[in-house]
Design an enzyme around this catalytic site. Structure first.
Site, mmCIF file in Angstrom:
data_model
loop_
_atom_site.group_PDB
_atom_site.id
_atom_site.type_symbol
_atom_site.label_atom_id
_atom_site.label_comp_id
_atom_site.label_asym_id
_atom_site.label_seq_id
_atom_site.Cartn_x
_atom_site.Cartn_y
_atom_site.Cartn_z
ATOM 1 N N ASP A 127 30.320 68.010 56.188
ATOM 2 C CA ASP A 127 29.235 68.744 56.846
ATOM 3 C C ASP A 127 29.689 69.395 58.146
ATOM 4 O O ASP A 127 29.474 70.586 58.374
ATOM 5 C CB ASP A 127 28.057 67.810 57.131
ATOM 6 N N ASN A 134 28.271 71.938 50.689
ATOM 7 C CA ASN A 134 27.100 71.164 50.250
ATOM 8 C C ASN A 134 26.260 70.698 51.435
ATOM 9 O O ASN A 134 25.540 69.707 51.352
ATOM 10 C CB ASN A 134 27.572 69.952 49.428
ATOM 11 N N ASP A 187 17.970 58.580 57.153
ATOM 12 C CA ASP A 187 19.331 58.442 56.631
ATOM 13 C C ASP A 187 19.838 57.007 56.635
ATOM 14 O O ASP A 187 20.997 56.761 56.265
ATOM 15 C CB ASP A 187 20.287 59.350 57.417
ATOM 16 N N GLU A 193 20.323 65.541 48.872
ATOM 17 C CA GLU A 193 21.375 65.946 47.929
ATOM 18 C C GLU A 193 20.985 65.620 46.493
ATOM 19 O O GLU A 193 21.413 66.285 45.551
ATOM 20 C CB GLU A 193 22.696 65.269 48.282
ATOM 21 N N HIS A 202 26.352 61.239 49.167
ATOM 22 C CA HIS A 202 27.098 60.334 50.045
ATOM 23 C C HIS A 202 26.307 59.100 50.439
ATOM 24 O O HIS A 202 26.846 57.991 50.495
ATOM 25 C CB HIS A 202 27.570 61.098 51.297
ATOM 26 N N ARG A 203 25.008 59.246 50.727
ATOM 27 C CA ARG A 203 24.204 58.076 51.126
ATOM 28 C C ARG A 203 24.017 57.118 49.946
ATOM 29 O O ARG A 203 24.027 55.898 50.128
ATOM 30 C CB ARG A 203 22.841 58.516 51.648
ATOM 31 N N LYS A 256 31.284 63.674 52.462
ATOM 32 C CA LYS A 256 30.321 64.620 53.045
ATOM 33 C C LYS A 256 29.943 64.216 54.462
ATOM 34 O O LYS A 256 29.778 65.055 55.344
ATOM 35 C CB LYS A 256 29.068 64.713 52.171
#
Length: 431
Positions: free
Chosen positions: A48, A89, A309, A337, A383-384, A410
């Site tokens: 990012d 992304n 997040d 995402e 990613h999370r 990411k």
């Protein structure tokens, strides 16, 4: 690349928290919008933040970087006339730059992640830019998106806050540079208000004046302002650290994470309070979180909107808690995402977790004895989700294989290096 996560009863060691992705992307942008040279110490390195670096360079910022800092000579209110930008992304980078490139005559944002960012809608920001006299061509609100700007107009602007706060942040970066004063009104229930607070904090540090109502519904932005070249220092990242802290909570552990400011404006700081509520033995002082986990947790109820997040990591911890946990006010997880409610819970069930979903809630019936595992699960390029599923793998009875786990880069490229250094049994599978 896929990774296999094997049951790991104990974690032990010390790591330095990653630098904050959210603050890094914002500092990079305000440095680019300043006339003069700014310095950012300890910037994050992730897909990012690298996307923001790449795009502001394309727009005319001059960048020099070493191991400690990044020095940026900004383009001010006059970005270079470019035809095409690729944000990869990175949703926040796309949205912030959709607003900033309204200062350019004709820019197209390309779609290189059709199965992830390419699926996400941006209609609310498009509507606001249209109100400002900017012509936007788009694919039903999705990429590719063509911005034909050059002379956006301030004035009275309305923006929905129902899906994401990033649309509002985008307008807050742009409007100070316009010839006219602006009044921004937020429609609906603003998501992730805490992140708007981070935007306002960075704007203030960059010398920008904005008057915000206490509820973040009305904003008065004087026009004809200039971003000032400054020196910034990036604080530690709570969203990424949430996964490390949750992993320590579900195992027998003695784990220290350094660089997490106690009074940070990052909403995900709440992970520390939630883990305390779950009876995890921890201390947090002088920027250091120390967890001495027992693996025994109790259920919790938590309003996730302020800590978006970190919710997936907290849900992963709740999978092993005694009792039923409830994470509510989290509908905006659906617009990330991937759909971080339906998609994530589908994978948790494969591993043996007892979870339910509502439109804006995640309900977890804890299994203190652990889950079966022994499955291959799909992280949906998110990613999370990758980090959260890793936590579950540590307490599974059999190994868990996570597909496409390299997408963790990411936001947290070093995640598997860090968790491995603490003793987690993880192994990349050769494709």
């Amino acid at each position: 690349m896929d990774i296999i996560v094997r049951p790991t009863p104990q974690l032990k060691g010390e790591i330095q928290a990653l630098s904050s992705k959210n603050y890094t992307t914002r500092y990079l942008l305000v440095a680019a919008l300043a006339e003069g040279t700014s310095t950012i110490y300890y910037p994050a390195h992730s897909e990012d933040s690298d996307a923001m670096r790449r795009c502001i360079a394309d727009l005319g910022a001059v960048i020099e970087e070493d191991d400690e800092k990044i020095v940026i000579k900004g383009f001010g209110s006059k970005p270079k006339d470019v035809k095409e930008l690729n944000v990869g992304n990175a949703g926040a980078v796309l949205r912030f730059l959709m607003a900033v490139t309204a200062l350019c005559p004709d820019v197209t944002f390309v779609n290189t992640y059709p199965d992830s960012l390419g699926k996400r809608p941006h209609d609310d920001l498009i509507d606001s830019l249209t109100q400002m006299g900017v012509n936007v061509e788009h694919n039903e609100g999705r990429l590719p998106i063509r911005i034909q700007g050059g002379s956006p107009k301030g004035g009275k602007i309305k923006v929905s806050g129902e899906v994401s706060s990033q649309y509002l942040s985008a307008l807050l970066f742009l409007t100070p540079l316009l010839a006219e004063d602006s009044e921004i009104e937020v429609l609906g229930d603003l998501k992730s208000k805490v992140v708007v607070g981070q935007t306002l904090e960075v704007l203030e540090q960059a010398g920008i004046r904005i008057e915000a109502s206490e509820d973040y519904v009305h904003f008065k932005v004087p026009g004809r302002q200039s971003y000032q070249a400054k020196t910034y220092q990036v604080q530690g990242d709570y969203p990424g650290s949430a996964a490390i802290l949750a992993a320590a909570a579900v195992t027998e552990s003695d784990v220290t994470v350094k660089g997490l400011v106690e009074h940070s404006k990052q909403g995900e700081r709440a992970v520390v309070d939630v883990l305390k509520m779950m009876n995890v033995p921890l201390t947090h002082q002088n920027g250091i979180v120390h967890i001495q986990g027992t693996g025994k947790l109790k259920a919790v109820e938590f309003d996730g909107d302020a800590a978006t997040d970190a919710v997936l990591a907290m849900v992963a911890a709740a999978v092993f808690a005694e009792g039923t946990s409830r994470f509510y006010n989290v509908e905006n997880l659906r617009y990330k995402e991937c759909d971080r409610i339906t998609d994530y819970l589908t994978e948790l069930r494969k591993a043996g977790a007892h979870v339910e979903e509502r439109q804006a809630e995640i309900i977890v019936h804890g299994r203190p004895e652990g889950v079966e595992g022994g499955v291959e699960i799909n992280a949906h390029y998110d990613h999370r989700v990758i980090m959260a599923l890793t936590i579950v793998g540590l307490r599974s009875q059999k190994p868990v294989t996570i597909k496409d786990a390299h997408h963790v880069a990411k936001s947290y490229p070093q995640f598997f290096d860090h968790i491995s250094a603490l003793g987690a049994s993880v192994e990349w599978l050769k494709s």
